[in-house]
Design a protein around this motif. Structure first.
Motif, PDB file in Angstrom:
ATOM      1  N   ARG A 149       0.831  -1.211   0.000  1.00  0.00           N
ATOM      2  CA  ARG A 149       0.000   0.000   0.000  1.00  0.00           C
ATOM      3  C   ARG A 149       0.863   1.258   0.000  1.00  0.00           C
ATOM      4  NH1 ARG A 149      -4.867  -1.748   4.228  1.00  0.00           N
ATOM      5  NH2 ARG A 149      -6.064  -2.959   2.705  1.00  0.00           N
ATOM      6  N   LYS A 151       3.615   1.461  -1.326  1.00  0.00           N
ATOM      7  CA  LYS A 151       4.412   1.365  -2.543  1.00  0.00           C
ATOM      8  C   LYS A 151       5.901   1.432  -2.252  1.00  0.00           C
ATOM      9  CE  LYS A 151       0.749   2.811  -5.709  1.00  0.00           C
ATOM     10  NZ  LYS A 151       0.172   1.443  -5.637  1.00  0.00           N
ATOM     11  N   CYS A 189      -4.196   0.142   9.527  1.00  0.00           N
ATOM     12  CA  CYS A 189      -4.118  -0.210   8.104  1.00  0.00           C
ATOM     13  C   CYS A 189      -4.567  -1.651   7.904  1.00  0.00           C
ATOM     14  CB  CYS A 189      -2.698  -0.007   7.587  1.00  0.00           C
ATOM     15  SG  CYS A 189      -2.563  -0.059   5.787  1.00  0.00           S
ATOM     16  N   CYS A 196      -7.857   5.081   6.905  1.00  0.00           N
ATOM     17  CA  CYS A 196      -6.945   6.099   6.377  1.00  0.00           C
ATOM     18  C   CYS A 196      -7.166   7.457   7.043  1.00  0.00           C
ATOM     19  CB  CYS A 196      -7.118   6.236   4.869  1.00  0.00           C
ATOM     20  SG  CYS A 196      -6.804   4.712   3.953  1.00  0.00           S
ATOM     21  N   LYS A 197      -8.400   7.720   7.432  1.00  0.00           N
ATOM     22  CA  LYS A 197      -8.718   9.016   8.039  1.00  0.00           C
ATOM     23  C   LYS A 197      -7.946   9.223   9.341  1.00  0.00           C
ATOM     24  CE  LYS A 197     -12.751  11.838   9.276  1.00  0.00           C
ATOM     25  NZ  LYS A 197     -14.207  11.830   9.532  1.00  0.00           N
ATOM     26  N   ASN A 202      -0.973   9.106   6.550  1.00  0.00           N
ATOM     27  CA  ASN A 202      -1.751   9.113   5.302  1.00  0.00           C
ATOM     28  C   ASN A 202      -1.188  10.075   4.258  1.00  0.00           C
ATOM     29  OD1 ASN A 202      -2.614  11.518   6.422  1.00  0.00           O
ATOM     30  ND2 ASN A 202      -4.656  10.754   6.979  1.00  0.00           N
ATOM     31  N   CYS A 205       1.322   8.149   2.149  1.00  0.00           N
ATOM     32  CA  CYS A 205       0.853   6.891   1.560  1.00  0.00           C
ATOM     33  C   CYS A 205       0.140   7.119   0.233  1.00  0.00           C
ATOM     34  CB  CYS A 205      -0.078   6.173   2.533  1.00  0.00           C
ATOM     35  SG  CYS A 205      -0.674   4.592   1.900  1.00  0.00           S
ATOM     36  N   PRO A 206       0.683   6.580  -0.847  1.00  0.00           N
ATOM     37  CA  PRO A 206       0.063   6.739  -2.168  1.00  0.00           C
ATOM     38  C   PRO A 206      -1.332   6.121  -2.250  1.00  0.00           C
ATOM     39  CG  PRO A 206       2.293   5.876  -2.367  1.00  0.00           C
ATOM     40  CD  PRO A 206       1.921   5.797  -0.917  1.00  0.00           C
ATOM     41  N   SER A 207      -1.630   5.181  -1.357  1.00  0.00           N
ATOM     42  CA  SER A 207      -2.912   4.474  -1.415  1.00  0.00           C
ATOM     43  C   SER A 207      -3.959   5.059  -0.476  1.00  0.00           C
ATOM     44  CB  SER A 207      -2.715   2.994  -1.082  1.00  0.00           C
ATOM     45  OG  SER A 207      -1.731   2.424  -1.912  1.00  0.00           O
ATOM     46  N   PHE A 209      -6.933   6.701   1.273  1.00  0.00           N
ATOM     47  CA  PHE A 209      -8.299   7.081   0.860  1.00  0.00           C
ATOM     48  C   PHE A 209      -8.698   6.505  -0.499  1.00  0.00           C
ATOM     49  CE2 PHE A 209      -6.705  10.588   3.516  1.00  0.00           C
ATOM     50  CZ  PHE A 209      -7.598  10.467   4.563  1.00  0.00           C
ATOM     51  N   SER A 210      -7.964   5.499  -0.979  1.00  0.00           N
ATOM     52  CA  SER A 210      -8.294   4.954  -2.299  1.00  0.00           C
ATOM     53  C   SER A 210      -8.993   3.609  -2.204  1.00  0.00           C
ATOM     54  CB  SER A 210      -7.020   4.819  -3.134  1.00  0.00           C
ATOM     55  OG  SER A 210      -6.142   3.882  -2.553  1.00  0.00           O
ATOM     56  N   PHE A 211      -9.626   3.361  -1.053  1.00  0.00           N
ATOM     57  CA  PHE A 211     -10.269   2.054  -0.915  1.00  0.00           C
ATOM     58  C   PHE A 211     -11.797   2.145  -1.016  1.00  0.00           C
ATOM     59  CE2 PHE A 211      -6.202   1.793   1.205  1.00  0.00           C
ATOM     60  CZ  PHE A 211      -5.671   0.664   0.623  1.00  0.00           C
TER      61      PHE A 211
END
Length: 211
Positions: A149, A151, A189, A196-197, A202, A205-207, A209-211
DNA sequence: CTCCCGATAT
DNA sequence: ATATCAGGAG
């Protein structure tokens, strides 16, 4: 900022949030840690600790595992799941310890990974926590998930992920990285519905809020 | 890649 | 009901 700098920021933030991050499996010697770590596959530390509390009173020496009836051992560890495989590994492992290692738990990666049911993840846990020997990074399901996640790796194979992380982080932080990722993976996580909130990193992290 | 497998959270 | 849990072997 490159990945080496980013992971240092990540470690700093996680250390502040999880100052108590360390192994949660209960043990008093290398054999107990080895057994507990094998039982922890696809199980939780909570369940493993409950099982080992009784198990370690009944099985004290490697000979106790080596000589036990397989069905009885299966029944003693049933609630950790995969109990037939685990019982088979534990008994064969104990027999190998008796026959080839003078009834002692070896303290090298080469020797540990010769044992049935022991690969790099389990060996890394035992080496670092029971012997203070750092040969690699224990990549379990949490470390794998967070590394992906964040990356910090593009790989799927745990051994390749371990290699990527070892190149990214100085050796003195290998142990801590593993402990921090596991704590954060359990509490924030998470595999399902990562929070993520509330995640302290966060922004890194590139990921997020992308779920 | 598949199989192993009970306990728990959602 | 279903995904996931401190993985490893074949």
């Amino acid at each position: 900022m490159d990945d080496k700098e980013r992971v240092q920021e990540i470690i700093k933030l996680l250390s502040k949030e999880h100052p108590d991050a360390k192994i949660a499996l209960q043990y008093i010697d290398p054999l107990e840690l080895l057994v507990a770590t094998i039982l922890s596959a696809q199980s939780t530390d909570k369940i493993v600790n409950k099982v080992t509390k009784k198990l370690f009173k009944k099985y004290v020496k490697v000979e106790d595992y080596a000589n036990i009836d397989l069905k009885e051992l299966e029944n003693d560890i049933k609630s950790t799941g995969f109990y037939r495989n685990k019982a088979k590994y534990l008994k064969k492992m104990a027999q190998m310890l008796v026959n080839d290692f003078n009834s002692n738990v070896p303290n090298s990666m080469d020797e540990l990974t010769k044992l049935p049911g022991v690969a790099r993840k389990t060996a890394n846990v035992v080496l670092s926590n029971a012997f203070g020997i750092i040969e690699g990074i224990a990549v379990d399901t949490h470390v794998k998930r967070l590394a992906q996640r964040l990356k910090l790796t593009t790989k799927k194979d745990p051994n390749k992920i371990e290699k990527d992380l070892m190149e990214l982080v100085p050796k003195r932080q290998w142990q801590n990285l593993s402990d921090l990722f596991i704590f954060h993976g359990r509490r924030v996580c998470k595999a399902r519905n990562p929070n993520c909130k509330e995640c302290c990193m966060n922004k890194l992290c590139p990921s997020a809020f992308s779920f």
